[in-house]
Scaffold this motif. Sequence first.
Motif, PDB file in Angstrom:
ATOM      1  N   GLN A   1       2.799   6.063   5.542  1.00 17.74           N
ATOM      2  CA  GLN A   1       1.588   6.381   4.789  1.00 17.74           C
ATOM      3  C   GLN A   1       1.126   7.802   5.077  1.00 17.74           C
ATOM      4  O   GLN A   1       0.805   8.556   4.153  1.00 17.74           O
ATOM      5  CB  GLN A   1       0.481   5.383   5.124  1.00 17.74           C
ATOM      6  N   GLU A   2       1.122   8.190   6.332  1.00 17.88           N
ATOM      7  CA  GLU A   2       0.690   9.548   6.695  1.00 17.88           C
ATOM      8  C   GLU A   2       1.599  10.609   6.075  1.00 17.88           C
ATOM      9  O   GLU A   2       1.120  11.620   5.553  1.00 17.88           O
ATOM     10  CB  GLU A   2       0.661   9.691   8.221  1.00 17.88           C
TER      11      GLU A   2
ATOM     12  N   ARG B   1       1.923  14.184  -0.876  1.00 19.37           N
ATOM     13  CA  ARG B   1       1.116  14.199  -2.096  1.00 19.37           C
ATOM     14  C   ARG B   1       0.162  15.392  -2.103  1.00 19.37           C
ATOM     15  O   ARG B   1       0.037  16.106  -3.093  1.00 19.37           O
ATOM     16  CB  ARG B   1       0.342  12.896  -2.236  1.00 19.37           C
ATOM     17  N   GLY B   2      -0.503  15.614  -0.967  1.00 13.61           N
ATOM     18  CA  GLY B   2      -1.420  16.751  -0.869  1.00 13.61           C
ATOM     19  C   GLY B   2      -0.706  18.074  -1.102  1.00 13.61           C
ATOM     20  O   GLY B   2      -1.222  18.960  -1.796  1.00 13.61           O
TER      21      GLY B   2
ATOM     22  N   LEU C   1       1.458   4.165  -2.842  1.00 18.50           N
ATOM     23  CA  LEU C   1       1.307   5.575  -2.507  1.00 18.50           C
ATOM     24  C   LEU C   1       2.577   6.350  -2.844  1.00 18.50           C
ATOM     25  O   LEU C   1       2.516   7.487  -3.324  1.00 18.50           O
ATOM     26  CB  LEU C   1       0.955   5.725  -1.019  1.00 18.50           C
TER      27      LEU C   1
ATOM     28  N   GLU D   1       0.996  10.760   2.301  1.00 17.19           N
ATOM     29  CA  GLU D   1      -0.274  11.427   2.001  1.00 17.19           C
ATOM     30  C   GLU D   1      -0.135  12.937   2.149  1.00 17.19           C
ATOM     31  O   GLU D   1      -0.660  13.698   1.320  1.00 17.19           O
ATOM     32  CB  GLU D   1      -1.391  10.879   2.898  1.00 17.19           C
ATOM     33  N   SER D   2       0.588  13.373   3.171  1.00 19.08           N
ATOM     34  CA  SER D   2       0.827  14.811   3.344  1.00 19.08           C
ATOM     35  C   SER D   2       1.651  15.360   2.185  1.00 19.08           C
ATOM     36  O   SER D   2       1.346  16.425   1.643  1.00 19.08           O
ATOM     37  CB  SER D   2       1.549  15.080   4.664  1.00 19.08           C
TER      38      SER D   2
ATOM     39  N   LYS E   1       2.469   7.376  -6.366  1.00 20.44           N
ATOM     40  CA  LYS E   1       1.557   8.508  -6.556  1.00 20.44           C
ATOM     41  C   LYS E   1       2.204   9.814  -6.106  1.00 20.44           C
ATOM     42  O   LYS E   1       2.004  10.860  -6.723  1.00 20.44           O
ATOM     43  CB  LYS E   1       0.246   8.268  -5.807  1.00 20.44           C
ATOM     44  N   VAL E   2       2.983   9.753  -5.037  1.00 18.91           N
ATOM     45  CA  VAL E   2       3.688  10.945  -4.554  1.00 18.91           C
ATOM     46  C   VAL E   2       4.716  11.390  -5.587  1.00 18.91           C
ATOM     47  O   VAL E   2       4.821  12.583  -5.891  1.00 18.91           O
ATOM     48  CB  VAL E   2       4.364  10.673  -3.189  1.00 18.91           C
TER      49      VAL E   2
ATOM     50  N   THR F   1       0.839  -1.201   0.000  1.00 20.53           N
ATOM     51  CA  THR F   1       0.000   0.000   0.000  1.00 20.53           C
ATOM     52  C   THR F   1       0.871   1.248   0.000  1.00 20.53           C
ATOM     53  O   THR F   1       0.647   2.193  -0.761  1.00 20.53           O
ATOM     54  CB  THR F   1      -0.937   0.005   1.227  1.00 20.53           C
TER      55      THR F   1
END
Length: 168
Positions: free
Chosen positions: A71-72, A78-79, A24, A75-76, A27-28, A20
């Motif tokens: 993961q966190e 990527r955002g 991710l 996600e940060s 994607k980043v 996972t």
Amino acid sequence: KLKTLDAELQQLQKERQRLTVVSLQTKVQEAREAAERAGAKQWAEELFEQGRGFEERASLYLHDEQYQLTQEAFESARGLFIQATEATEKAKLRSHAEQARREVETTKEKADRYSAQEKVRTRYDQALALFVQAEAEFKQEAYDDACKLYAEALSQFEDTHDLARHES
């Protein structure tokens, strides 16, 4: 046997988390590359650098197999890269609109020197109305719409300038 099954289950869960996170991570990377292509290093440097910081932190967590933290952080990152891309596009549109505004103002001044407001009042008023609409769109940060209206106003002011000059 129960311990073996429990160990295998934990190993499978760990592998699922790793997969996972690796997905991710891709994607980043894609989001970072999109931000770079957009010019975020120049136009939205702070957001871009914050994204890089989270991406680097995530890589360290991944190395330590801390998948939840990884993961966190990803996600940060990527955002932030997505925000940097959006901020870059907005800044570019604003810059383009500002340039268009300056062109309209310069052309309006030329028309004013030939008294276009008196000589070709209707056409001048139409140009002025377009300029006012463009300014309203600009203030609402609708830069794309503002650019279109500035272009129309520019054309109208060019016409009024030419018409007024010929009447002189």
